[in-house]
Design a protein around this motif. Sequence first.
Motif, PDB file in Angstrom:
ATOM      1  N   ARG A 210      35.151 -11.328  63.243  1.00  0.00           N
ATOM      2  CA  ARG A 210      35.875 -11.345  64.513  1.00  0.00           C
ATOM      3  C   ARG A 210      36.323  -9.964  64.975  1.00  0.00           C
ATOM      4  N   THR A 211      36.628  -9.069  64.034  1.00  0.00           N
ATOM      5  CA  THR A 211      37.223  -7.789  64.422  1.00  0.00           C
ATOM      6  C   THR A 211      36.236  -6.630  64.476  1.00  0.00           C
ATOM      7  N   LEU A 212      35.203  -6.659  63.636  1.00  0.00           N
ATOM      8  CA  LEU A 212      34.277  -5.527  63.613  1.00  0.00           C
ATOM      9  C   LEU A 212      33.642  -5.242  64.974  1.00  0.00           C
ATOM     10  N   PRO A 213      33.229  -6.268  65.744  1.00  0.00           N
ATOM     11  CA  PRO A 213      32.648  -5.963  67.055  1.00  0.00           C
ATOM     12  C   PRO A 213      33.620  -5.261  68.005  1.00  0.00           C
ATOM     13  N   LYS A 214      34.924  -5.385  67.746  1.00  0.00           N
ATOM     14  CA  LYS A 214      35.923  -4.740  68.592  1.00  0.00           C
ATOM     15  C   LYS A 214      36.159  -3.283  68.204  1.00  0.00           C
ATOM     16  N   ALA A 215      35.676  -2.878  67.022  1.00  0.00           N
ATOM     17  CA  ALA A 215      35.911  -1.523  66.533  1.00  0.00           C
ATOM     18  C   ALA A 215      35.080  -0.515  67.313  1.00  0.00           C
ATOM     19  N   SER A 216      35.592   0.705  67.373  1.00  0.00           N
ATOM     20  CA  SER A 216      34.918   1.775  68.118  1.00  0.00           C
ATOM     21  C   SER A 216      33.850   2.450  67.265  1.00  0.00           C
ATOM     22  N   ARG A 217      32.811   2.944  67.922  1.00  0.00           N
ATOM     23  CA  ARG A 217      31.790   3.737  67.234  1.00  0.00           C
ATOM     24  C   ARG A 217      32.130   5.228  67.275  1.00  0.00           C
ATOM     25  N   ARG A 218      33.175   5.569  67.980  1.00  0.00           N
ATOM     26  CA  ARG A 218      33.558   6.979  68.130  1.00  0.00           C
ATOM     27  C   ARG A 218      34.596   7.332  67.074  1.00  0.00           C
ATOM     28  N   ASP A 219      34.242   8.243  66.175  1.00  0.00           N
ATOM     29  CA  ASP A 219      35.126   8.647  65.078  1.00  0.00           C
ATOM     30  C   ASP A 219      36.073   9.734  65.565  1.00  0.00           C
ATOM     31  N   SER A 220      37.374   9.440  65.512  1.00  0.00           N
ATOM     32  CA  SER A 220      38.368  10.408  65.976  1.00  0.00           C
ATOM     33  C   SER A 220      38.878  11.314  64.870  1.00  0.00           C
ATOM     34  N   GLY A 221      38.322  11.203  63.667  1.00  0.00           N
ATOM     35  CA  GLY A 221      38.733  12.066  62.557  1.00  0.00           C
ATOM     36  C   GLY A 221      39.623  11.352  61.565  1.00  0.00           C
ATOM     37  N   PRO A 222      40.077  12.061  60.537  1.00  0.00           N
ATOM     38  CA  PRO A 222      40.893  11.454  59.482  1.00  0.00           C
ATOM     39  C   PRO A 222      42.156  10.805  60.033  1.00  0.00           C
ATOM     40  N   LEU A 223      42.529   9.677  59.443  1.00  0.00           N
ATOM     41  CA  LEU A 223      43.715   8.944  59.869  1.00  0.00           C
ATOM     42  C   LEU A 223      44.879   9.107  58.905  1.00  0.00           C
ATOM     43  N   VAL A 224      44.583   9.493  57.662  1.00  0.00           N
ATOM     44  CA  VAL A 224      45.629   9.677  56.658  1.00  0.00           C
ATOM     45  C   VAL A 224      45.614  11.138  56.240  1.00  0.00           C
ATOM     46  N   ALA A 225      46.637  11.876  56.621  1.00  0.00           N
ATOM     47  CA  ALA A 225      46.656  13.314  56.381  1.00  0.00           C
ATOM     48  C   ALA A 225      46.934  13.624  54.919  1.00  0.00           C
ATOM     49  N   LYS A 226      46.247  14.647  54.424  1.00  0.00           N
ATOM     50  CA  LYS A 226      46.560  15.184  53.104  1.00  0.00           C
ATOM     51  C   LYS A 226      47.691  16.185  53.256  1.00  0.00           C
TER      52      LYS A 226
END
Length: 439
Positions: free
Chosen positions: A266-282
């Motif tokens: 149900r959710t994967l088709p709603k996900a974006s194909r555009r990668d905005s970069g890391p979400l969890v900062a080191k």
Amino acid sequence: MSFKVRQAVARSFIAFLCAVAMLAAVPAQAAKYAGFVIDANTGETLYSDQADEYRYPASLTKMMTLYMIFEALQAGRIKKDTRITFSPHAAAQPPTKLGVRAGGSITVETAIYSLVTKSANDAAAAVAEHLGGTESGFARMMTRKAHSLGMKHTTFRNASGLPNSAQKTTARDMATLGLALREHFPQYYSYFSTRSYTFGKRRMGNHNKLLGRVKGVDGIKTGYIRAAGFNLVASVKRDGRSIVAVVMGGKTGRSRDAHMADLIQRTLPKASRRDSGPLVAKRVISPSNAVAVAAANLPRRDIPTPATRPQIADDAAASIQTAYAPQPDARPALQAIAAGTEDAQGSVDPVQTASTDMKGWVVQVASTPTKQDALSVLERTSETAGPILANASPFTVVFEKDGTTFHRARYSGFETKTAAWDACSALKKKKIACYAVEQ
């Protein structure tokens, strides 16, 4: 008493017994559901149900144990062929387990495979003791790491996920951890896609049954204890889209897996194909810490206790010899890493410090450029040292020399010179450089 009356009494008694049996079969606290799905490319929430409510992580805990292993591998503190010895405590952990006897050992890589596939509790405890000295100390390290990753509602009390009422998390926090494992350790993340592993003559199959059954699933971890129900964190990458999904509190493993598969669909088709970069900062280590640079040129042997009290003329040199001395084994290095301050309801045991000097004999373990670095060294030293410093009080002292400010990390509470020197000698056996001084 007539026959009809006796029948009525019998039926009532049978009904009563059935009710009692049904109540006995109900757990004291039924597992509660929670679910969360995040777009791993953009960070957008695609599904949320009770995602910020406290739940028991069960063996999802081992995701953080693996994070700590990968971090140690990346930093060079351990290698894949480093041997991990099982203490009596580790060997005594309940199943599921490898069954290694006390005194036996396995490699780090075997430990990784056993955690990913069989979810071995004894291996988790052995890893915890190897990296943290004690499992409880390692759990505090895990909790601080979780908070540094943004998992503010997570508390760890052991490395395996075995029942502990104080060990809690949320579905959102577990998704954050799943993202962190993918983003921070791409070189190790493929371990999570392992379908099976052979240990001795035994084949250990991965408990994550979605691997190979749901297209795009490449990990991560399952978990179960009675209070938690059946938990699962799943990572999915398909057609340029990417999500991390969490299901907690499933009634059975099969129903949990079915629900996860439905969430993915149900959710994967709603996900974006555009990668905005890391979400969890080191966390970025600032140049003032200079751990990586300084460690490369430092001696790896222990420093003997001096016959007389040393006179340290240059606190800058002392800081290099104490705060950043690397470890020859896999014990946690006393690096100056950031440690967040917990609120009044936090579960991390804070290091109590003082801004003023304390009289008597003290043991110094570091001299650092910032107070935060000194506090971090004190906290890590307390974890590694165990009972050696149980009766000592950590504090910091500001010291200036030639226009440069240093922050000494020290322990007070030693009534005599002998007591301070003995403590320092014991610390050095744990590869913690120090010296004793009277103030």
